[in-house]
Design a protein around this motif. Structure first.
Motif, PDB file in Angstrom:
ATOM      1  N   UNK A  30       0.858  -1.181   0.000  1.00  0.00           N
ATOM      2  CA  UNK A  30       0.000   0.000   0.000  1.00  0.00           C
ATOM      3  C   UNK A  30       0.897   1.235   0.000  1.00  0.00           C
ATOM      4  N   UNK A  31       1.489   1.555  -1.147  1.00  0.00           N
ATOM      5  CA  UNK A  31       2.497   2.629  -1.192  1.00  0.00           C
ATOM      6  C   UNK A  31       1.885   4.008  -1.020  1.00  0.00           C
ATOM      7  N   UNK A  32       2.666   4.884  -0.423  1.00  0.00           N
ATOM      8  CA  UNK A  32       2.292   6.293  -0.287  1.00  0.00           C
ATOM      9  C   UNK A  32       3.421   7.137  -0.845  1.00  0.00           C
ATOM     10  N   UNK A  33       3.099   8.050  -1.752  1.00  0.00           N
ATOM     11  CA  UNK A  33       4.100   8.920  -2.373  1.00  0.00           C
ATOM     12  C   UNK A  33       3.798  10.358  -1.982  1.00  0.00           C
ATOM     13  N   UNK A  34       4.673  11.026  -1.203  1.00  0.00           N
ATOM     14  CA  UNK A  34       4.436  12.422  -0.825  1.00  0.00           C
ATOM     15  C   UNK A  34       4.327  13.322  -2.040  1.00  0.00           C
ATOM     16  N   UNK A  35       3.552  14.393  -1.918  1.00  0.00           N
ATOM     17  CA  UNK A  35       3.321  15.298  -3.043  1.00  0.00           C
ATOM     18  C   UNK A  35       4.619  15.860  -3.592  1.00  0.00           C
ATOM     19  N   UNK A  36       5.553  16.275  -2.704  1.00  0.00           N
ATOM     20  CA  UNK A  36       6.802  16.865  -3.182  1.00  0.00           C
ATOM     21  C   UNK A  36       7.638  15.855  -3.967  1.00  0.00           C
ATOM     22  N   UNK A  37       7.444  14.572  -3.677  1.00  0.00           N
ATOM     23  CA  UNK A  37       8.190  13.556  -4.402  1.00  0.00           C
ATOM     24  C   UNK A  37       7.649  13.379  -5.814  1.00  0.00           C
ATOM     25  N   UNK A  38       6.344  13.643  -5.988  1.00  0.00           N
ATOM     26  CA  UNK A  38       5.771  13.557  -7.324  1.00  0.00           C
ATOM     27  C   UNK A  38       6.479  14.509  -8.278  1.00  0.00           C
ATOM     28  N   UNK A 274      -6.568  -7.132  -9.402  1.00  0.00           N
ATOM     29  CA  UNK A 274      -7.500  -6.137  -9.929  1.00  0.00           C
ATOM     30  C   UNK A 274      -8.290  -5.471  -8.805  1.00  0.00           C
ATOM     31  N   UNK A 275      -8.685  -6.253  -7.806  1.00  0.00           N
ATOM     32  CA  UNK A 275      -9.399  -5.662  -6.672  1.00  0.00           C
ATOM     33  C   UNK A 275      -8.494  -4.711  -5.894  1.00  0.00           C
ATOM     34  N   UNK A 276      -7.225  -5.082  -5.756  1.00  0.00           N
ATOM     35  CA  UNK A 276      -6.280  -4.229  -5.034  1.00  0.00           C
ATOM     36  C   UNK A 276      -6.048  -2.923  -5.778  1.00  0.00           C
ATOM     37  N   UNK A 277      -5.981  -2.976  -7.093  1.00  0.00           N
ATOM     38  CA  UNK A 277      -5.767  -1.760  -7.878  1.00  0.00           C
ATOM     39  C   UNK A 277      -6.893  -0.757  -7.659  1.00  0.00           C
ATOM     40  N   UNK A 278      -8.092  -1.231  -7.377  1.00  0.00           N
ATOM     41  CA  UNK A 278      -9.216  -0.322  -7.146  1.00  0.00           C
ATOM     42  C   UNK A 278      -9.062   0.433  -5.833  1.00  0.00           C
ATOM     43  N   UNK A 279      -8.176  -0.047  -4.949  1.00  0.00           N
ATOM     44  CA  UNK A 279      -7.973   0.601  -3.649  1.00  0.00           C
ATOM     45  C   UNK A 279      -6.705   1.453  -3.602  1.00  0.00           C
ATOM     46  N   UNK A 280      -5.905   1.410  -4.661  1.00  0.00           N
ATOM     47  CA  UNK A 280      -4.656   2.175  -4.746  1.00  0.00           C
ATOM     48  C   UNK A 280      -4.808   3.219  -5.846  1.00  0.00           C
ATOM     49  N   UNK A 281      -4.500   4.479  -5.536  1.00  0.00           N
ATOM     50  CA  UNK A 281      -4.625   5.519  -6.564  1.00  0.00           C
ATOM     51  C   UNK A 281      -3.628   5.255  -7.691  1.00  0.00           C
ATOM     52  N   UNK A 282      -4.032   5.425  -8.955  1.00  0.00           N
ATOM     53  CA  UNK A 282      -3.125   5.166 -10.081  1.00  0.00           C
ATOM     54  C   UNK A 282      -1.802   5.927 -10.005  1.00  0.00           C
ATOM     55  N   UNK A 283      -1.768   7.078  -9.322  1.00  0.00           N
ATOM     56  CA  UNK A 283      -0.508   7.804  -9.181  1.00  0.00           C
ATOM     57  C   UNK A 283       0.516   7.018  -8.377  1.00  0.00           C
ATOM     58  N   UNK A 284       0.073   5.973  -7.670  1.00  0.00           N
ATOM     59  CA  UNK A 284       0.971   5.184  -6.834  1.00  0.00           C
ATOM     60  C   UNK A 284       1.344   3.837  -7.451  1.00  0.00           C
ATOM     61  N   UNK A 285       0.882   3.577  -8.678  1.00  0.00           N
ATOM     62  CA  UNK A 285       1.176   2.282  -9.287  1.00  0.00           C
ATOM     63  C   UNK A 285       2.670   2.099  -9.545  1.00  0.00           C
ATOM     64  N   UNK A 286       3.375   3.198  -9.828  1.00  0.00           N
ATOM     65  CA  UNK A 286       4.819   3.089 -10.000  1.00  0.00           C
ATOM     66  C   UNK A 286       5.487   2.640  -8.714  1.00  0.00           C
ATOM     67  N   UNK A 287       5.065   3.222  -7.593  1.00  0.00           N
ATOM     68  CA  UNK A 287       5.594   2.814  -6.293  1.00  0.00           C
ATOM     69  C   UNK A 287       5.191   1.385  -5.964  1.00  0.00           C
TER      70      UNK A 287
END
Length: 370
Positions: A30-38, A274-287
């Motif tokens: 369940x990755x989290x990417x800070x805004x400044x890191x984006x 596929x179910x997990x992807x629905x719970x993770x924002x696409x901006x975090x798929x790289x992480x």
């Protein structure tokens, strides 16, 4: 690159697929990417770290490919700015209210089918631009909209307006909100003197077509296309040019064997992923796939709906960017999307995903050899 995650520390303790350890599961992350890191990570992905104009191999049968290299090389050369009175070059001279470069639009737009090298050329332009990496940005359209969501519109404008160049890969407008948002953002950036470059499978004037009532947002769409000079790049998908057919799917046991044998591999059931992807924002798929050496999937089946399909497209893009091989059982990748999907407004995204997953499946074939 540092990824902040609430679960990856636990994953590292319970096994990451290293020698003698069970494979990790993407569904456990369940990755989290800070805004400044984006913002800091708006650079070409690993697959395109080393690409340059001279590593692009044009198809001799497609003169538009060689022409694109020439035009983009000249465009990069024109980004050097001007010299000030002290003789020093001013790379980032601000030009308020300037809406076009001399003799034409303030950007270039690469239009073409899948696998003609548009992202290679876009990344080459980023590398060729004379600015330092913190003054040029490279990201997908989804990543750009995610950045606005994380920072807010005004802060995004302030952050990017000091840049020399903004490169936008996979430019497609999927809803009216994105149309208005990106039209306004790019107008502000062009006024600040930021040069633009984008790739897409859709001509600027056709953005949004088939996905929403584009005619209702014609002004915004025309405003977007006015920023760009369009370069059409013809050709076949280089990923499959002269190559054998992609391997057929494997059995579940073979996929599991590869996952346990390859250090750093992940192992997931396709429906659970596929179910997990629905719970993770696409901006975090790289992480989500950061550090994974191979993705092993069992039970691949046709995606059930369009929302799921679009999430899978983003995952396929992030896997392709990072050159992560895929080994899978179930249906072939060209059977993932229904005929209705392949004939609808998102068809170009789905064909791109099929093309990229097929290439990654071909890469994964070597892992099943021993």
């Amino acid at each position: 690159m540092t990824i902040v995650s609430t679960t990856e520390a636990r994953i590292s303790e319970t096994g990451t697929g290293g020698p003698g350890e069970p494979p990790a599961a993407l569904t456990a992350r369940e990755p989290h990417v800070p805004a400044e890191q984006l913002v800091a990570e708006m650079v070409p992905p690993p697959r395109f770290d080393g690409v340059r104009f001279d590593t692009y191999i044009p198809d001799p049968a497609q003169p538009s490919q060689s022409e694109a290299v020439q035009v983009l090389s000249a465009f990069a050369g024109g980004l050097g700015g001007a010299r000030g009175g002290d003789g020093r070059r001013r790379w980032f001279r601000r030009e308020p209210k300037r809406t076009a470069a001399p003799g034409g639009p303030r950007g270039v737009y690469l239009d073409g089918g899948y696998g003609v090298g548009k992202t290679h050329l876009l990344a080459s332009l980023w590398h060729a631009a004379p600015a330092t990496p913190d003054r040029k940005a490279f990201g997908t359209f989804v990543e750009l909209t995610n950045l606005v969501g994380a920072l807010g519109f005004q802060q995004t404008v302030r952050t990017l307006s000091g840049h020399q160049l903004l490169c936008i890969d996979e430019f497609e407008l999927d809803d009216p909100g994105d149309t208005v948002l990106i039209s306004s953002l790019l107008a502000k950036l062009v006024e600040s003197g930021v040069a633009l470059a984008a790739t897409s499978n859709t001509l600027p004037g056709k953005l949004g077509e088939g996905r929403f009532a584009a005619a209702d947002f014609l002004r915004e769409i025309q405003g977007l296309s006015a920023h760009f000079r369009t370069l059409r790049i013809d050709g076949e998908d280089y990923r499959h040019r002269g190559l054998p057919k992609a391997p057929e799917p494997y059995g579940d046991e073979e996929v599991e064997r590869v996952a346990h044998r390859v250090p750093g591999a992940s192992l997931d059931g396709f429906p659970a992923l596929l179910r997990h992807l629905s719970r993770v924002h696409p901006s975090r798929y790289g992480a989500l796939v950061e550090g994974v050496e191979a993705v092993c999937l069992t039970g691949v089946s046709p995606v059930p709906d369009q929302a799921t399909a679009l999430r899978l497209v983003v995952l396929a893009d992030r896997l392709y960017d990072r050159e992560v091989p895929v080994v899978a059982s179930g249906v072939p990748f060209d059977a993932l999307f229904s005929q209705e999907m392949l004939e609808g407004g998102y068809r170009k995204k789905y064909f791109r995903a099929i093309s990229r997953l097929t290439a990654l499946a071909r890469d994964g074939r070597e892992m099943t050899a021993s």
